[in-house]
Design a protein around this motif. Structure first.
Motif, PDB file in Angstrom:
ATOM      1  N   ILE A 149     -27.786   5.645  14.297  1.00  0.00           N
ATOM      2  CA  ILE A 149     -27.923   5.194  15.675  1.00  0.00           C
ATOM      3  C   ILE A 149     -29.054   5.931  16.385  1.00  0.00           C
ATOM      4  CG2 ILE A 149     -26.212   6.856  16.540  1.00  0.00           C
ATOM      5  CD1 ILE A 149     -25.241   4.557  18.430  1.00  0.00           C
ATOM      6  N   ASN A 150     -29.654   5.228  17.333  1.00  0.00           N
ATOM      7  CA  ASN A 150     -30.770   5.788  18.085  1.00  0.00           C
ATOM      8  C   ASN A 150     -30.791   5.105  19.451  1.00  0.00           C
ATOM      9  OD1 ASN A 150     -33.100   7.257  18.597  1.00  0.00           O
ATOM     10  ND2 ASN A 150     -34.462   5.693  17.737  1.00  0.00           N
ATOM     11  N   THR A 151     -31.644   5.565  20.308  1.00  0.00           N
ATOM     12  CA  THR A 151     -31.862   4.833  21.554  1.00  0.00           C
ATOM     13  C   THR A 151     -33.344   4.551  21.696  1.00  0.00           C
ATOM     14  OG1 THR A 151     -31.682   4.854  23.972  1.00  0.00           O
ATOM     15  CG2 THR A 151     -32.066   6.977  22.905  1.00  0.00           C
ATOM     16  N   LEU A 152     -33.634   3.393  22.233  1.00  0.00           N
ATOM     17  CA  LEU A 152     -35.030   3.039  22.503  1.00  0.00           C
ATOM     18  C   LEU A 152     -35.357   3.283  23.970  1.00  0.00           C
ATOM     19  CD1 LEU A 152     -35.025  -0.339  20.549  1.00  0.00           C
ATOM     20  CD2 LEU A 152     -35.843   1.869  19.739  1.00  0.00           C
TER      21      LEU A 152
ATOM     22  N   ASN B 189     -47.451  -2.868  16.868  1.00  0.00           N
ATOM     23  CA  ASN B 189     -46.115  -2.385  17.184  1.00  0.00           C
ATOM     24  C   ASN B 189     -45.944  -0.962  16.647  1.00  0.00           C
ATOM     25  OD1 ASN B 189     -43.460  -1.995  17.728  1.00  0.00           O
ATOM     26  ND2 ASN B 189     -42.705  -3.818  16.683  1.00  0.00           N
ATOM     27  N   PRO B 190     -46.493   0.010  17.387  1.00  0.00           N
ATOM     28  CA  PRO B 190     -46.538   1.389  16.902  1.00  0.00           C
ATOM     29  C   PRO B 190     -45.155   1.962  16.529  1.00  0.00           C
ATOM     30  CG  PRO B 190     -47.173   1.233  19.227  1.00  0.00           C
ATOM     31  CD  PRO B 190     -47.156  -0.153  18.689  1.00  0.00           C
ATOM     32  N   LEU B 191     -44.111   1.504  17.201  1.00  0.00           N
ATOM     33  CA  LEU B 191     -42.772   2.019  16.867  1.00  0.00           C
ATOM     34  C   LEU B 191     -42.414   1.767  15.403  1.00  0.00           C
ATOM     35  CD1 LEU B 191     -40.250   2.331  19.511  1.00  0.00           C
ATOM     36  CD2 LEU B 191     -42.691   2.229  19.909  1.00  0.00           C
ATOM     37  N   ARG B 192     -42.967   0.668  14.879  1.00  0.00           N
ATOM     38  CA  ARG B 192     -42.664   0.279  13.502  1.00  0.00           C
ATOM     39  C   ARG B 192     -43.142   1.300  12.463  1.00  0.00           C
ATOM     40  NH1 ARG B 192     -39.026  -2.570  11.099  1.00  0.00           N
ATOM     41  NH2 ARG B 192     -38.110  -3.786  12.741  1.00  0.00           N
ATOM     42  N   ILE B 193     -44.110   2.099  12.830  1.00  0.00           N
ATOM     43  CA  ILE B 193     -44.599   3.113  11.885  1.00  0.00           C
ATOM     44  C   ILE B 193     -43.468   4.082  11.554  1.00  0.00           C
ATOM     45  CG2 ILE B 193     -46.280   4.974  11.510  1.00  0.00           C
ATOM     46  CD1 ILE B 193     -48.132   3.557  13.475  1.00  0.00           C
TER      47      ILE B 193
ATOM     48  N   LEU C  27     -46.433  12.087   8.169  1.00  0.00           N
ATOM     49  CA  LEU C  27     -46.927  12.076   9.544  1.00  0.00           C
ATOM     50  C   LEU C  27     -45.777  11.855  10.521  1.00  0.00           C
ATOM     51  CD1 LEU C  27     -50.209   9.953   9.389  1.00  0.00           C
ATOM     52  CD2 LEU C  27     -49.985  12.397   9.867  1.00  0.00           C
ATOM     53  N   VAL C  28     -44.880  10.939  10.153  1.00  0.00           N
ATOM     54  CA  VAL C  28     -43.761  10.606  11.024  1.00  0.00           C
ATOM     55  C   VAL C  28     -42.871  11.827  11.259  1.00  0.00           C
ATOM     56  CG1 VAL C  28     -41.593   9.304  11.105  1.00  0.00           C
ATOM     57  CG2 VAL C  28     -43.715   8.139  10.494  1.00  0.00           C
ATOM     58  N   ALA C  29     -42.742  12.630  10.223  1.00  0.00           N
ATOM     59  CA  ALA C  29     -41.868  13.803  10.343  1.00  0.00           C
ATOM     60  C   ALA C  29     -42.282  14.706  11.499  1.00  0.00           C
ATOM     61  CB  ALA C  29     -41.885  14.587   9.027  1.00  0.00           C
ATOM     62  N   ALA C  30     -43.592  14.739  11.779  1.00  0.00           N
ATOM     63  CA  ALA C  30     -44.080  15.617  12.854  1.00  0.00           C
ATOM     64  C   ALA C  30     -44.385  14.839  14.136  1.00  0.00           C
ATOM     65  CB  ALA C  30     -45.328  16.354  12.379  1.00  0.00           C
ATOM     66  N   ALA C  31     -44.059  13.549  14.127  1.00  0.00           N
ATOM     67  CA  ALA C  31     -44.369  12.705  15.287  1.00  0.00           C
ATOM     68  C   ALA C  31     -43.433  13.023  16.446  1.00  0.00           C
ATOM     69  CB  ALA C  31     -44.254  11.241  14.901  1.00  0.00           C
TER      70      ALA C  31
ATOM     71  N   ASN D  51     -30.341   8.983  14.141  1.00  0.00           N
ATOM     72  CA  ASN D  51     -31.597   8.804  13.428  1.00  0.00           C
ATOM     73  C   ASN D  51     -32.674   8.322  14.393  1.00  0.00           C
ATOM     74  OD1 ASN D  51     -33.778   8.055  11.926  1.00  0.00           O
ATOM     75  ND2 ASN D  51     -32.640   6.870  10.431  1.00  0.00           N
ATOM     76  N   PRO D  52     -33.535   9.246  14.828  1.00  0.00           N
ATOM     77  CA  PRO D  52     -34.562   8.903  15.820  1.00  0.00           C
ATOM     78  C   PRO D  52     -35.628   7.954  15.276  1.00  0.00           C
ATOM     79  CG  PRO D  52     -34.874  11.132  15.016  1.00  0.00           C
ATOM     80  CD  PRO D  52     -33.581  10.660  14.449  1.00  0.00           C
ATOM     81  N   ARG D  53     -35.545   7.603  13.997  1.00  0.00           N
ATOM     82  CA  ARG D  53     -36.546   6.695  13.427  1.00  0.00           C
ATOM     83  C   ARG D  53     -36.085   5.243  13.470  1.00  0.00           C
ATOM     84  NH1 ARG D  53     -39.297  10.808  14.308  1.00  0.00           N
ATOM     85  NH2 ARG D  53     -39.243  12.507  12.786  1.00  0.00           N
ATOM     86  N   ILE D  54     -34.862   4.983  13.889  1.00  0.00           N
ATOM     87  CA  ILE D  54     -34.373   3.599  13.939  1.00  0.00           C
ATOM     88  C   ILE D  54     -35.129   2.831  15.010  1.00  0.00           C
ATOM     89  CG2 ILE D  54     -32.431   2.107  14.530  1.00  0.00           C
ATOM     90  CD1 ILE D  54     -31.498   3.300  12.199  1.00  0.00           C
ATOM     91  N   VAL D  55     -35.565   1.650  14.631  1.00  0.00           N
ATOM     92  CA  VAL D  55     -36.389   0.823  15.483  1.00  0.00           C
ATOM     93  C   VAL D  55     -35.898  -0.605  15.290  1.00  0.00           C
ATOM     94  CG1 VAL D  55     -38.663  -0.226  15.227  1.00  0.00           C
ATOM     95  CG2 VAL D  55     -38.473   2.226  15.649  1.00  0.00           C
ATOM     96  N   ARG D  56     -36.165  -1.497  16.208  1.00  0.00           N
ATOM     97  CA  ARG D  56     -35.744  -2.893  16.032  1.00  0.00           C
ATOM     98  C   ARG D  56     -36.957  -3.789  15.882  1.00  0.00           C
ATOM     99  NH1 ARG D  56     -31.491  -4.164  14.399  1.00  0.00           N
ATOM    100  NH2 ARG D  56     -32.456  -2.642  13.108  1.00  0.00           N
ATOM    101  N   GLY D  57     -36.816  -4.854  15.113  1.00  0.00           N
ATOM    102  CA  GLY D  57     -37.939  -5.730  14.868  1.00  0.00           C
ATOM    103  C   GLY D  57     -38.144  -6.782  15.939  1.00  0.00           C
ATOM    104  N   LEU D  58     -37.078  -7.090  16.667  1.00  0.00           N
ATOM    105  CA  LEU D  58     -37.186  -8.139  17.676  1.00  0.00           C
ATOM    106  C   LEU D  58     -37.429  -7.487  19.025  1.00  0.00           C
ATOM    107  CD1 LEU D  58     -34.292 -10.305  16.276  1.00  0.00           C
ATOM    108  CD2 LEU D  58     -36.720 -10.386  15.751  1.00  0.00           C
TER     109      LEU D  58
END
Length: 409
Positions: free
Chosen positions: A165-168, A203-207, A218-222, A254-261
RNA sequence: GCGGUCGUAGCUCAGCAGGUAGAGCGCCAGGUUGUGGUCUUGGAUGUCGCGGGUUCGAGCCCCGUCGAUCGCCCCA
């Protein structure tokens, strides 16, 4: 064989064990959703194309390259639904239900996406889903998620599945975060994978959920979204986590969770498994506060999720949670003259709620064989004079009975 | 949309320096004139995914195509 028609690529027939599995998923989910006060809605399988184009975002992959869109004979642009949240929101508006909120909706049915098929990924696939329309309260986030977890448990597949789970955040948080990500990844653009360089613009969040090894480093230190949350967004997220704990739902932040829509904000979550290869997401959703407005309704904050029945069914099979087949009682006439009496006996069993089958042809031996293959637990043998015998096909025991006995099991 | 692997009886699969196909399960019939599961005897089935090419000859080689599958992408 050469003349035999095949099912269209990405579609398949659900028959036998597979059909039973899908049916079990749908029945179980419907039952559990009912326990939480959700009612099932049936919305059309195709809609005005704008329902999805507006709802999911024109630039999302689903809209821009995966929809089955066609013009009907009247010249309207229609689309086979690629998901059902947009349709449910449209239905909320067209039925005037924005006057009676919240609405708690369950749905179940086929969806269509033009994708490259793989195991657990089809062009016609089946989803179940739950939506709470018209509540901004963290409790509604927590409760739909808890209901989803309840379904996963009821299906017997909780073992390999975990909630991430995460929050956007809200729009303000998200804009700030997006800017920070663009700045961060922009500074390391040369190290990004080709795919992620495209994402950076689109869609930068998708990275964040890239599978590329270099990207991951890179994401690990983002920067992390939590640093950019407004106080209100933070409070919402913390409340959801607290209430999920009260519901007893185990989770992993999980701060990496992102949504596609595009319609998502605040809570985003996925129930994932490592047992389905590349198709690891089994149930996913989040909060969407702007979608009903897109459909022409008033601001209506909502939360929900969708789950792939095909994937749930695969997990059930792997877990050995396949539903048992009903074992019928076979009613077999011993002579031609016994047929009318056999029909009477079969109907008596059915009236009593017992599954009864009649083999249609062959001598008694043949019918016995068929009954056995059908998995019958017992046979009722009917003589020409109307006398009945009950034969237990497991033990082989046989005894005389009367028609009245059949109603009593 | 990109890359890899695969495609032989209903099912699971074998086949091979390239010489027009086999097993198990299943199915059908008998051993048993009203009673199944076990056992036993016998039998049927494939244009070897499809189309083209190479060859005297292709399930085996080449090209294309369709489908499945794995990964990427995307997502449930």
């Amino acid at each position: 064989m050469s003349k035999a028609l095949q099912p269209v690529r990405g579609t398949r027939d659900l028959i036998g064990a597979e059909a039973r599995l899908h049916q079990a998923v749908g029945d179980t989910a419907r039952r559990i959703a009912g326990l939480y006060g959700f009612e099932e809605w049936f919305t059309p399988i195709f809609e005005d194309t704008r329902v999805f184009a507006r709802g999911l975002g024109e630039t999302s992959d689903v809209v821009s390259k995966e929809m089955y869109t066609f013009e009907d004979r009247g010249g309207e642009s229609l689309t086979l639904r690629p998901e059902n949240t947009a349709g449910v929101c449209r239905a909320l508006v067209t039925n005037g239900l924005t006057q009676s909120l919240p609405q708690k909706v369950f749905y179940n049915g086929p969806m269509f996406r033009y994708e490259r098929p793989q195991k657990g990924r089809y062009r016609q696939f089946y989803q179940i889903g739950m939506e709470v329309l018209g509540s901004a309260e963290p409790l509604s986030d927590a409760e739909v998620i808890a209901a989803g977890w309840h379904i996963i448990q009821a299906l017997g597949i909780a073992d390999g599945v975990v909630l991430e789970i995460n929050t956007l955040g809200d729009a303000e948080s998200r804009d700030a975060y997006r800017a920070a990500l663009v700045a961060y990844f922009g500074a390391h653009e040369k190290k990004l994978s080709a795919d992620s360089r495209v994402r950076l613009a689109k869609n930068p969040l998708r990275i964040l959920d890239s599978k590329d090894e270099g990207d991951r480093q890179l994401v690990a230190a983002a920067p992390v979204i939590t640093e950019f949350l407004t106080p209100a967004a933070r409070a919402h997220h913390e409340a959801v986590l607290r209430q999920l704990a009260a519901f007893g739902v185990p989770l992993r932040e999980n701060p990496r969770i992102v949504r596609g829509l595009d319609y998502y904000s605040h809570t985003a979550f996925e129930f994932v498994t490592d047992r389905l290869g590349a198709q690891g997401t089994v149930m996913a959703g989040g909060r969407y506060n702007g979608l009903v407005e897109e459909m022409g309704g008033p601001p209506t904050p909502s939360v929900g999720w969708a789950a792939g029945m095909d994937r749930l069914a695969m997990l059930m099979e792997a877990a050995g949670a396949a539903p048992a087949v009903v074992r019928p009682v076979a009613v077999l006439p011993m002579d031609e003259g016994a047929e009318a009496r056999a029909i009477e006996a079969a109907q008596a069993l059915r009236q009593a709620g017992e599954t009864a089958v009649m083999e249609y042809r062959g001598n008694l031996k043949r019918r016995m064989e068929r009954a056995n293959k059908a998995g019958a637990r017992a046979a009722v043998l009917v003589a020409a004079d109307g006398a009945l015998q009950w034969k237990d096909l497991v033990t082989g025991e046989q005894r005389g009975i009367t028609l009245g006995d059949l109603g009593r099991g």
